[in-house]
Scaffold this active site. Structure first.
Site, mmCIF file in Angstrom:
data_model
loop_
_atom_site.group_PDB
_atom_site.id
_atom_site.type_symbol
_atom_site.label_atom_id
_atom_site.label_comp_id
_atom_site.label_asym_id
_atom_site.label_seq_id
_atom_site.Cartn_x
_atom_site.Cartn_y
_atom_site.Cartn_z
ATOM 1 N N TYR A 1 4.259 3.985 -1.921
ATOM 2 C CA TYR A 1 3.040 3.172 -1.800
ATOM 3 C C TYR A 1 3.195 2.110 -0.700
ATOM 4 C CZ TYR A 1 -0.783 0.152 -3.616
ATOM 5 O OH TYR A 1 -1.911 -0.631 -3.782
ATOM 6 N N LYS B 1 1.000 1.722 2.595
ATOM 7 C CA LYS B 1 0.216 0.500 2.784
ATOM 8 C C LYS B 1 0.601 -0.229 4.075
ATOM 9 C CE LYS B 1 -2.705 0.492 -0.586
ATOM 10 N NZ LYS B 1 -4.092 0.900 -0.271
HETATM 11 P P1 NAI Z 1 -8.959 1.376 -8.938
HETATM 12 O O1 NAI Z 1 -8.066 2.410 -9.514
HETATM 13 O O2 NAI Z 1 -9.711 0.510 -9.882
HETATM 14 O O3 NAI Z 1 -10.020 2.066 -7.956
HETATM 15 C C1 NAI Z 1 -9.630 2.990 -6.986
HETATM 16 C C2 NAI Z 1 -10.648 4.115 -6.951
HETATM 17 O O4 NAI Z 1 -10.266 5.038 -5.924
HETATM 18 C C3 NAI Z 1 -10.746 4.908 -8.247
HETATM 19 O O5 NAI Z 1 -12.082 4.908 -8.738
HETATM 20 C C4 NAI Z 1 -10.303 6.309 -7.859
HETATM 21 O O6 NAI Z 1 -11.009 7.345 -8.557
HETATM 22 C C5 NAI Z 1 -10.611 6.334 -6.379
HETATM 23 N N1 NAI Z 1 -9.813 7.326 -5.687
HETATM 24 C C6 NAI Z 1 -8.497 7.564 -5.820
HETATM 25 N N2 NAI Z 1 -8.110 8.556 -5.017
HETATM 26 C C7 NAI Z 1 -9.206 8.960 -4.343
HETATM 27 C C8 NAI Z 1 -9.431 9.942 -3.362
HETATM 28 N N3 NAI Z 1 -8.444 10.757 -2.928
HETATM 29 N N4 NAI Z 1 -10.675 10.076 -2.872
HETATM 30 C C9 NAI Z 1 -11.702 9.305 -3.315
HETATM 31 N N5 NAI Z 1 -11.530 8.345 -4.258
HETATM 32 C C10 NAI Z 1 -10.299 8.184 -4.766
HETATM 33 O O7 NAI Z 1 -8.061 0.513 -7.947
HETATM 34 P P2 NAI Z 1 -8.270 -0.934 -7.249
HETATM 35 O O8 NAI Z 1 -7.304 -1.854 -7.859
HETATM 36 O O9 NAI Z 1 -9.694 -1.290 -7.206
HETATM 37 O O10 NAI Z 1 -7.719 -0.617 -5.797
HETATM 38 C C11 NAI Z 1 -8.532 -0.484 -4.639
HETATM 39 C C12 NAI Z 1 -7.635 -0.490 -3.421
HETATM 40 O O11 NAI Z 1 -6.956 -1.736 -3.330
HETATM 41 C C13 NAI Z 1 -6.550 0.586 -3.438
HETATM 42 O O12 NAI Z 1 -6.371 1.076 -2.122
HETATM 43 C C14 NAI Z 1 -5.323 -0.171 -3.877
HETATM 44 O O13 NAI Z 1 -4.133 0.454 -3.445
HETATM 45 C C15 NAI Z 1 -5.568 -1.513 -3.199
HETATM 46 N N6 NAI Z 1 -4.854 -2.627 -3.792
HETATM 47 C C16 NAI Z 1 -5.220 -3.109 -5.007
HETATM 48 C C17 NAI Z 1 -4.555 -4.183 -5.534
HETATM 49 C C18 NAI Z 1 -4.965 -4.812 -6.806
HETATM 50 O O14 NAI Z 1 -4.428 -5.891 -7.125
HETATM 51 N N7 NAI Z 1 -5.890 -4.220 -7.557
HETATM 52 C C19 NAI Z 1 -3.400 -4.781 -4.857
HETATM 53 C C20 NAI Z 1 -3.140 -4.235 -3.567
HETATM 54 C C21 NAI Z 1 -3.839 -3.187 -3.077
#
Ligand code: NAI
Length: 323
Positions: free
Chosen positions: A168, A172
């Site tokens: 990851y 990132k």
């Molecule tokens: P989340 O799991 O709530 O939402 C991510 C969404 O992406 C999910 O609905 C999932 O179905 C969708 N998804 C996953 N793979 C996919 C694909 N191949 N094609 C289309 N959709 C896909 O996660 P969150 O926390 O909202 O994360 C959003 C972004 O922020 C991610 O890139 C995550 O790595 C990044 N991030 C989040 C952090 C946090 O504190 N929540 C910290 C650092 C980064």
């Protein structure tokens, strides 16, 4: 308030907008006049649901919330690895694209010792390959209209490393180099690209953070910065931002003044050992933002006439090939 920030008639594509941060972005932009493509393949935090397949429901639910509130949105259920299809949905539905927010993401946390090729590959595929596929498909539209905004999503794990997240973190950090390059390639077409390292309560963080932490880390508190970065009035590009729980900051590279050796036989490991303190001394640091900075520094240090290395010319030549 007359000066409310708005996005009327802008078309905004948000990947992974069925949950967490993406969902809040979608609802915010739609509430401020944008037409939104809500992309999400469904699936769990590790990249698949219990049947090993995605399901479209989450994108549909967000679209329904938006339209019920009087906004405009369409769903898209493709994996980001098929990013061209997501951009096609924007063009087919609304005839243009102004903003791309690459937000979709999953985790496969495991220490390096126990990491399988599949753990590595799926993370690279979703985060790195996915961001490239959507951005590359949106690029010709941005270029033609001389306007475009891209947000790529990084993480503090990528910027600083984190135990159990080698896959990851690598994916990132890739967002940083990718975005810095897009910012340079997009500059003359008024295409602005920035990186966000967010922190927000979501299913990705629920097993890591304590409940009190989850309380203050609402995804809503990340949205305002993204709202500003993609607004047409903002010229920021090639930058890295952090946003979490109401704290916003910018991150940049720092290079120590360093130690300059003559490139001849006197340049030995012993010489470097004696001067190690200078190499790691940040008291006279600078903040570079391009490979050309390094070349200029070397030319200055060696008292060479400008461009004598030829590298600047080569760099320009290389750029000319791809634009
Ligand atoms: P989340 O799991 O709530 O939402 C991510 C969404 O992406 C999910 O609905 C999932 O179905 C969708 N998804 C996953 N793979 C996919 C694909 N191949 N094609 C289309 N959709 C896909 O996660 P969150 O926390 O909202 O994360 C959003 C972004 O922020 C991610 O890139 C995550 O790595 C990044 N991030 C989040 C952090 C946090 O504190 N929540 C910290 C650092 C980064």
């Amino acid at each position: 308030m007359a000066d409310q920030i708005r996005y009327d008639d802008q078309v905004i594509v948000i990947t992974g907008a069925g949950n967490g941060l993406g969902k809040q972005y979608a609802k915010f932009f739609a509430s401020r006049g944008a037409k939104v493509v809500v992309n999400d393949l469904g699936g769990n935090a590790f990249g698949k649901d219990k049947d090993g397949k995605g399901e479209s429901k989450v994108a549909d639910q967000v679209v329904k919330e938006i339209t019920n509130a009087g906004g405009v949105a369409v769903p898209n259920y493709d994996a980001v690895q098929n990013g061209d299809k997501i951009i096609k949905t924007a063009i087919d539905s609304f005839g243009r694209i102004d903003v791309l927010i690459n937000n979709a993401g999953i985790l496969r946390d495991v220490t390096l010792r126990n990491m399988t090729d599949a753990d590595w590959d799926i993370i690279m595929d979703v985060h790195v390959h996915g961001a490239m596929k959507t951005a590359r498909a949106a690029w010709p539209f941005f270029k033609k209209q001389k306007h475009g905004k891209v947000i790529n999503t990084s993480s503090s794990s990528g910027l600083f490393g984190n135990f159990g997240q080698a896959n990851y973190a690598a994916a990132k950090m890739a967002q940083v180099g990718f975005t810095e390059t897009l910012a340079k390639e997009g500059a003359k077409y008024n295409i602005h690209c920035n990186v966000l390292a967010p922190g927000a309560a979501s299913r990705l963080t629920q097993t890591v953070w304590a409940p009190e932490m989850m309380e203050v880390m609402k995804p809503d508190w990340v949205v305002p910065l993204v709202g500003v970065l993609v607004h047409s009035s903002c010229n920021e590009s090639g930058s890295i931002f952090e946003a979490a729980a109401g704290h916003f900051s910018k991150i940049r590279w720092e290079r120590s003044k360093g130690f300059l050796a003559r490139p001849d036989d006197s340049l030995t490991a012993d010489l470097i050992l004696r001067n190690h303190d200078k190499i790691v001394d940040f008291s006279e640091a600078e903040h570079p933002n391009g490979t050309a900075d390094m070349i200029t520094l070397l030319e200055k240090a060696m008292a060479l006439p400008s461009n004598s290395t030829g590298s600047e010319t080569n760099l320009k030549g290389r750029v000319a090939l791809v634009t």
